[in-house]
Enzyme design. Sequence first.
Site, mmCIF file in Angstrom:
data_model
loop_
_atom_site.group_PDB
_atom_site.id
_atom_site.type_symbol
_atom_site.label_atom_id
_atom_site.label_comp_id
_atom_site.label_asym_id
_atom_site.label_seq_id
_atom_site.Cartn_x
_atom_site.Cartn_y
_atom_site.Cartn_z
ATOM 1 N NE ARG A 180 -3.484 -0.057 1.781
ATOM 2 C CZ ARG A 180 -4.239 1.008 3.005
ATOM 3 N NH1 ARG A 180 -4.908 0.083 4.266
ATOM 4 N NH2 ARG A 180 -5.380 1.723 2.969
ATOM 5 C CB CYS A 237 -1.394 3.841 8.975
ATOM 6 S SG CYS A 237 -3.223 4.137 11.502
#
Length: 285
Positions: A180, A237
């Site tokens: 990611r 995050c």
Amino acid sequence: MKVLISSDELKSQLMDPEVVVLDSRFYLTDPSKGRQVFLEERIPYARFVDLHTELAAKETEDTGRHPLPSINEFIATIQKLGITQDSLVVVYDDMGGAIASRCWWMLTQLGIATCVLDGGINAWVEKGLPTETGSPTFIPQVEKIQTELSCFPLSVDEKDVLQNYELNQFCLLDARAEERFSGEVETMDPVAGHIPGAKNRPFSDNLDLNGCLKSPAQLKQEFAPLIDDDLNFVHYCGSGVTACHNVLALQVAGFDQSKVFIGSWSLWSKRMMRLVKQSQEDLVD
């Protein structure tokens, strides 16, 4: 201050009236599942705290997926859970502390002694320790929690991140999986990639094969190449949750670098989408 507690340590303190155990299990694809599994099996005397509605406010166009509640809203939640200024809170999940660390990070900013259960309920069950089921019955010890805070002092906002490109006061550390971070995969947000200049430390790298935190020495060794002596970390995050796991791991390793960009990638990607839309509108004009 101690930030981790083992299953054996918790078992020995479970009957202490000042110990409050919180179950923070949460599943992003099924927000109602956390409470369901809590009712099916939990550590005795545990109380459920919901990431989606109690550890976060509602998402808006100007926030990430899990923005922080106001200080007063959070105080109301923890008072409802029977937490006082003198409590020792132990919070657990079933993801190696990925969710529990968000609750830990929030509570410690109010000066409340809080530990994450190392290995979570998985470690508790594997040791054959007792569990309970059904609706919990407890009378909360409602006691006014005093604070002069108007916001969470370790929270960093989007403006701070933007200003940092000129001031260079901190380094961003991304807790998402490498695929990611690199932009190879993105299943949650409209844009793939990472905030420019960020480094990557997947929170899952903090765990051993048993789902417990690695030793302080090993964590220190693994974080060392990422640390710039002149700059502190600001963690992020997807939505400001698993970023707190890197805060936890760094504290276990002996470092105190606790600030989190709560908006995280879910907010930054909204910003990118707005910029793309604006550029398209400018071209049309």
